[in-house]
Write a protein that holds these residues in place. Structure first.
Motif, mmCIF file in Angstrom:
data_model
loop_
_atom_site.group_PDB
_atom_site.id
_atom_site.type_symbol
_atom_site.label_atom_id
_atom_site.label_comp_id
_atom_site.label_asym_id
_atom_site.label_seq_id
_atom_site.Cartn_x
_atom_site.Cartn_y
_atom_site.Cartn_z
ATOM 1 N N PRO A 52 0.825 -1.220 0.000
ATOM 2 C CA PRO A 52 0.000 0.000 0.000
ATOM 3 C C PRO A 52 0.856 1.267 0.000
ATOM 4 C CG PRO A 52 -0.085 -1.060 2.135
ATOM 5 C CD PRO A 52 0.697 -1.969 1.235
ATOM 6 N N HIS A 53 0.347 2.286 -0.645
ATOM 7 C CA HIS A 53 0.998 3.591 -0.685
ATOM 8 C C HIS A 53 0.084 4.614 -0.026
ATOM 9 C CE1 HIS A 53 3.587 1.547 -3.449
ATOM 10 N NE2 HIS A 53 4.351 2.614 -3.564
ATOM 11 N N TYR A 54 0.693 5.656 0.500
ATOM 12 C CA TYR A 54 -0.042 6.685 1.228
ATOM 13 C C TYR A 54 0.398 8.064 0.763
ATOM 14 C CZ TYR A 54 -0.722 2.638 4.205
ATOM 15 O OH TYR A 54 -1.019 1.386 4.659
ATOM 16 N N MET A 55 -0.387 9.058 1.105
ATOM 17 C CA MET A 55 -0.035 10.444 0.823
ATOM 18 C C MET A 55 0.568 11.043 2.090
ATOM 19 S SD MET A 55 -3.193 11.950 -1.312
ATOM 20 C CE MET A 55 -3.560 11.324 -2.920
ATOM 21 N N TYR A 56 1.635 11.810 1.886
ATOM 22 C CA TYR A 56 2.314 12.473 2.998
ATOM 23 C C TYR A 56 2.471 13.947 2.673
ATOM 24 C CZ TYR A 56 3.591 7.749 4.387
ATOM 25 O OH TYR A 56 3.544 6.438 4.770
ATOM 26 N N LEU A 57 2.290 14.772 3.675
ATOM 27 C CA LEU A 57 2.558 16.203 3.560
ATOM 28 C C LEU A 57 3.832 16.489 4.344
ATOM 29 C CD1 LEU A 57 -0.970 17.754 4.148
ATOM 30 C CD2 LEU A 57 0.314 17.723 2.013
ATOM 31 N N PHE A 58 4.828 17.020 3.664
ATOM 32 C CA PHE A 58 6.079 17.392 4.313
ATOM 33 C C PHE A 58 6.118 18.903 4.480
ATOM 34 C CE2 PHE A 58 7.110 13.294 2.534
ATOM 35 C CZ PHE A 58 7.885 12.727 3.524
ATOM 36 N N GLY A 59 6.584 19.341 5.635
ATOM 37 C CA GLY A 59 6.720 20.765 5.881
ATOM 38 C C GLY A 59 7.853 21.357 5.051
ATOM 39 N N LEU A 60 7.670 22.606 4.640
ATOM 40 C CA LEU A 60 8.697 23.349 3.913
ATOM 41 C C LEU A 60 9.201 24.478 4.801
ATOM 42 C CD1 LEU A 60 6.957 23.652 0.416
ATOM 43 C CD2 LEU A 60 8.771 22.071 1.069
ATOM 44 N N ARG A 61 10.381 24.944 4.534
ATOM 45 C CA ARG A 61 10.981 26.024 5.335
ATOM 46 C C ARG A 61 10.160 27.317 5.273
ATOM 47 N NH1 ARG A 61 15.511 23.850 7.051
ATOM 48 N NH2 ARG A 61 16.677 22.427 5.710
ATOM 49 N N ASN A 62 9.391 27.508 4.206
ATOM 50 C CA ASN A 62 8.594 28.723 4.064
ATOM 51 C C ASN A 62 7.212 28.605 4.716
ATOM 52 O OD1 ASN A 62 7.124 27.136 2.311
ATOM 53 N ND2 ASN A 62 7.604 28.320 0.486
ATOM 54 N N GLY A 63 6.943 27.489 5.412
ATOM 55 C CA GLY A 63 5.670 27.312 6.089
ATOM 56 C C GLY A 63 4.623 26.572 5.275
ATOM 57 N N LYS A 64 4.868 26.391 3.996
ATOM 58 C CA LYS A 64 3.937 25.645 3.144
ATOM 59 C C LYS A 64 4.192 24.160 3.321
ATOM 60 C CE LYS A 64 1.892 28.989 0.805
ATOM 61 N NZ LYS A 64 0.464 29.098 0.640
ATOM 62 N N LYS A 65 3.480 23.336 2.539
ATOM 63 C CA LYS A 65 3.633 21.887 2.604
ATOM 64 C C LYS A 65 3.823 21.326 1.206
ATOM 65 C CE LYS A 65 0.990 21.406 6.823
ATOM 66 N NZ LYS A 65 2.086 21.159 7.704
ATOM 67 N N LYS A 66 4.546 20.216 1.118
ATOM 68 C CA LYS A 66 4.785 19.529 -0.150
ATOM 69 C C LYS A 66 4.124 18.164 -0.070
ATOM 70 C CE LYS A 66 7.241 20.606 -3.120
ATOM 71 N NZ LYS A 66 6.949 21.356 -4.334
ATOM 72 N N LEU A 67 3.305 17.832 -1.064
ATOM 73 C CA LEU A 67 2.606 16.557 -1.118
ATOM 74 C C LEU A 67 3.499 15.513 -1.763
ATOM 75 C CD1 LEU A 67 -0.151 15.090 -0.693
ATOM 76 C CD2 LEU A 67 -0.673 15.727 -3.056
ATOM 77 N N ALA A 68 3.543 14.323 -1.162
ATOM 78 C CA ALA A 68 4.325 13.215 -1.703
ATOM 79 C C ALA A 68 3.528 11.924 -1.521
ATOM 80 C CB ALA A 68 5.665 13.115 -1.005
ATOM 81 N N TYR A 69 3.899 10.898 -2.275
ATOM 82 C CA TYR A 69 3.189 9.633 -2.302
ATOM 83 C C TYR A 69 4.203 8.509 -2.181
ATOM 84 C CZ TYR A 69 -0.264 6.301 -4.174
ATOM 85 O OH TYR A 69 -1.132 5.266 -4.352
ATOM 86 N N GLY A 70 3.945 7.540 -1.296
ATOM 87 C CA GLY A 70 4.858 6.419 -1.171
ATOM 88 C C GLY A 70 4.401 5.429 -0.116
ATOM 89 N N ALA A 71 5.146 4.341 -0.003
ATOM 90 C CA ALA A 71 4.819 3.291 0.962
ATOM 91 C C ALA A 71 5.150 3.714 2.387
ATOM 92 C CB ALA A 71 5.568 2.015 0.602
ATOM 93 N N SER A 72 6.079 4.650 2.531
ATOM 94 C CA SER A 72 6.495 5.159 3.835
ATOM 95 C C SER A 72 6.955 6.602 3.630
ATOM 96 C CB SER A 72 7.646 4.321 4.389
ATOM 97 O OG SER A 72 8.793 4.490 3.583
ATOM 98 N N PRO A 73 7.162 7.356 4.703
ATOM 99 C CA PRO A 73 7.677 8.719 4.528
ATOM 100 C C PRO A 73 9.030 8.736 3.811
ATOM 101 C CG PRO A 73 6.882 8.418 6.763
ATOM 102 C CD PRO A 73 6.829 7.081 6.105
ATOM 103 N N GLU A 74 9.883 7.762 4.119
ATOM 104 C CA GLU A 74 11.193 7.686 3.466
ATOM 105 C C GLU A 74 11.055 7.410 1.977
ATOM 106 O OE1 GLU A 74 10.345 5.789 6.194
ATOM 107 O OE2 GLU A 74 11.339 7.057 7.683
ATOM 108 N N ASP A 75 10.141 6.508 1.627
ATOM 109 C CA ASP A 75 9.885 6.197 0.223
ATOM 110 C C ASP A 75 9.343 7.422 -0.502
ATOM 111 O OD1 ASP A 75 9.614 4.458 -2.067
ATOM 112 O OD2 ASP A 75 7.469 4.332 -1.630
ATOM 113 N N ALA A 76 8.437 8.139 0.140
ATOM 114 C CA ALA A 76 7.869 9.347 -0.465
ATOM 115 C C ALA A 76 8.958 10.398 -0.713
ATOM 116 C CB ALA A 76 6.764 9.910 0.431
ATOM 117 N N LEU A 77 9.884 10.545 0.232
ATOM 118 C CA LEU A 77 10.996 11.489 0.037
ATOM 119 C C LEU A 77 11.897 11.051 -1.119
ATOM 120 C CD1 LEU A 77 12.239 12.550 3.576
ATOM 121 C CD2 LEU A 77 11.322 14.009 1.782
ATOM 122 N N ASN A 78 12.142 9.753 -1.243
ATOM 123 C CA ASN A 78 12.962 9.252 -2.354
ATOM 124 C C ASN A 78 12.295 9.520 -3.694
ATOM 125 O OD1 ASN A 78 15.090 8.334 -0.797
ATOM 126 N ND2 ASN A 78 14.153 6.335 -0.476
#
Length: 68
Positions: free
Chosen positions: A7-33
């Motif tokens: 299974p894959h999930y959606m993750y929101l990562f914080g950005l330095r400017n206060g916004k968020k970046k949407l990513a998709y992956g099996a884990s937070p690490e996978d989403a970052l990759n």
């Protein structure tokens, strides 16, 4: 092995400017990759890898204004 068995999930990562970046992956690490493939080094430097939130698709609408 089918991708449906992982299974894959959606993750929101914080950005330095206060916004968020949407990513998709099996884990937070996978989403970052996956983001590393798509984004430049400068864009990746803005992401706070330890500041993430797992969301489901139904919640995406409420976070749309925070995306950057």
């Amino acid at each position: 092995m089918s991708s449906f068995s992982n299974p894959h999930y959606m993750y929101l990562f914080g950005l330095r400017n206060g916004k968020k970046k949407l990513a998709y992956g099996a884990s937070p690490e996978d989403a970052l990759n996956i983001l590393r493939i798509r984004l430049s080094e400068e864009e990746m430097a803005d992401i706070l890898p330890d500041e993430w939130q797992k969301i489901n698709q139904r919640q995406l609408q409420q976070y749309a204004k925070d995306l950057g």
